[in-house]
Design an enzyme around this catalytic site. Structure first.
Site, PDB file in Angstrom:
ATOM      1  NE  ARG A  18     112.273  78.727  99.340  1.00 49.31           N
ATOM      2  CZ  ARG A  18     111.798  77.610  98.901  1.00 49.31           C
ATOM      3  NH1 ARG A  18     110.748  77.260  98.333  1.00 49.31           N
ATOM      4  NH2 ARG A  18     112.154  76.572 100.265  1.00 49.31           N
ATOM      5  CG  ASN A 232     109.844  77.658 102.996  1.00 52.29           C
ATOM      6  OD1 ASN A 232     110.519  77.217 103.533  1.00 52.29           O
ATOM      7  ND2 ASN A 232     108.532  77.382 102.884  1.00 52.29           N
ATOM      8  CE  LYS A 356     130.505 102.920 128.319  1.00 54.32           C
ATOM      9  NZ  LYS A 356     132.371 102.509 128.195  1.00 54.32           N
ATOM     10  CG  ASN A 382     120.691 119.640 138.784  1.00 53.43           C
ATOM     11  OD1 ASN A 382     119.640 118.942 138.651  1.00 53.43           O
ATOM     12  ND2 ASN A 382     121.308 120.583 137.785  1.00 53.43           N
ATOM     13  CB  ALA A 385     122.143 121.760 130.830  1.00 57.57           C
TER      14      ALA A 385
END
Ligand code: UD1
Ligand code: CA
Length: 458
Positions: A18, A232, A356, A382, A385
């Protein structure tokens, strides 16, 4: 303290048709944890040992719960809950336990206190103790049958229930939680038959068989104990998840955590939020995450398996996975910290910056539009950008090291492996392919040429 004389068996081999999902039912998640996490935690709190019967998707379940490894028992064919217990029985006997606590793997809201009470009843002399509750509509649950004196005579599954035969439906249903005397129920367990509409061996038939055999059967009745009934369907999963969420939010508030839009703060059961932390919903803080005192998490953040130290701030719309934000540091809004990202004390990582396996040293800044992969950045550096570390050559990943106090001009590409020395300055727009010594100025871009007379024909 767990009862050493009790072995728990979690029935978790079913398919869960279900749920409309290929995933084994017990791996369906609530607040980022599979159902089995909750059931096993409750079982471990009260029982000396925990066995888990797996079958459908067994390999996936085993892989997801290495901590339960010693207790897995495989039910190769799913022939019903009674059959599942039969399959585990040899291990229950080997454990030397006098009592066997049975739980359904699809009932994640079960609480250790309910189990305690059930074990208590069994240890006071009931051969079969089980928990029931009463619902306005008994739905698909097993019906508890009682005789004229109010004593239990059996359980009939919904499919087989017939008021003409079994009497009016009282709404009292089986929760699926049993505590059994190992010695007393063995004969009944192995005399179960599959003579019912589903053609399955039902654990619930133990009750009627037990009564007939003169065993002491005791049903503990709880009014409106919705929490004990299994999940369920996707709707029931969502409802159970919401109940768990609200309970955790309430506990956090009571402990001194400040929550804004508390109805939308989602905190997983393994996350540790210290009193004095402040969270704003909607947000999701899942897995093995900790948030220290005075730390703040803004709205629309998703944080998993991360450490946010005291006094750190994670502003709106951040995504963190296996990351660390140290004291006094600020991340976001719109920062993505992937596994191995480490933002040092008082450092700053801003909008549209992805890290990462990368660390920012104390006080370092990467404020805008940057990718730092496999990189270490020294204290106070620093990062301008648009700086991109080019860490992947299509085959291997390479490292970038940026020294303390270095200044990387905007729109720089750092082609790894490469080192920029302490205090060095990289001119904006550079493509850096060679190491830059400490304190040096590196310029690696085309020179500007101004040509007079743009657009005029000579
Ligand atoms: C079961 C009870 C029902 C009770 C309800 C409470 C039975 C026959 N019925 O019904 O009386 O009201 O729980 O939630 O026990 N499983 C196995 N192997 C199998 C079949 C099932 O391990 O061969 C596991 C499932 O993975 C699940 C648990 O047993 O975790 C219960 O099975 P399920 O099919 O969900 O039973 P219900 O129909 O909910
Ligand atoms: Ca169920």
């Amino acid at each position: 303290m767990p009862h050493e004389n009790t072995t728990a068996v979690i029935l978790a081999a079913g398919k869960g048709t279900r749920m409309h999902s290929d995933k084994p039912k017990v791996l369906q998640t609530l607040l980022g944890e599979g159902m089995l996490h909750y059931v096993a935690a409750a079982a471990n709190a009260v029982a000396g040992r925990v066995l888990t019967v797996v079958g459908h998707g067994a390999d996936q379940v085993r892989a997801a719960y290495p901590a339960l490894a010693e207790g897995f028992v495989e039910q190769l064919e799913q022939k019903g809950t009674g059959h599942a217990l039969q399959v585990a029985w040899e291990r229950v006997r080997q454990s030397g336990a006098t009592h066997c606590l049975v739980l359904n793997g699809d009932a994640p809201l079960v609480a250790a206190e309910d189990l305690e009470e059930l074990i208590g009843t069994a240890q006071e002399g009931a051969d079969i103790a089980f928990l029931t509750t009463t619902l306005p509509d008994a739905g698909a649950f097993g019906r508890v049958l009682r005789g004229a004196e109010g004593d239990v005579t059996g359980i009939v599954e919904a499919k087989d229930f017939d008021p003409a035969v079994h009497g009016a439906d009282t709404g009292e249903v089986n929760t699926g939680l049993f505590c059994l005397s190992v010695a007393a129920v063995e004969d009944a367990l192995f005399s179960l038959t599959s003579a019912n509409r589903a053609g399955e061996y039902y654990i619930t038939d133990l009750v009627g068989l037990g009564v007939q055999a003169g065993l002491k059967v005791h049903a503990l009745r709880r009014e409106g104990a919705l929490d004990l009934l299994g999940v369920n369907s996707p709707l029931e999963l969502a409802q159970a998840e919401e109940r768990l969420r609200a309970g955790i939010a309430e506990r956090l508030l009571a402990s001194g955590v400040r929550l804004h839009q508390h109805g939308q703060v989602v905190v997983g059961p393994r996350a540790a939020i210290e009193p004095g932390a402040e969270l704003t919903g909607p947000c999701r803080i899942l897995g093995d995450t900790s948030v220290g005192r005075g730390a703040r998490v803004g709205a629309f953040c998703q944080i998993a398996d991360s450490v946010i130290d005291a006094g750190a701030e994670v502003r709106e719309y951040c995504h963190l996975e296996n990351a660390h934000v140290a004291a006094g540091a600020v991340a976001g809004p719109f920062t993505r910290l992937r596994p191995g990202a480490d933002v040092g004390e008082n450092a700053r990582v801003g909008n549209f910056v992805e890290m990462k396996k990368a660390s920012l040293g104390p006080g370092a800044k990467a404020s805008h539009l940057t990718y730092l992969g496999d990189t270490s950045v020294g204290a106070g550096a620093n990062i301008g950008a648009g700086t991109i570390t080019c860490n992947y050559d299509g085959v291997h990943k390479h490292k970038t090291e940026i020294g303390a106090g270095a200044f990387i001009g905007s729109n720089t590409a750092l082609v790894a492996p490469v080192c920029v020395g302490a205090g060095a300055l990289v001119a904006a727009g550079s493509v850096i392919t060679k190491n830059v010594p400490d304190g040096a100025l590196a310029v690696a871009r085309g020179r500007q040429a101004n040509i007079e007379g743009r657009g005029k024909k000579s």
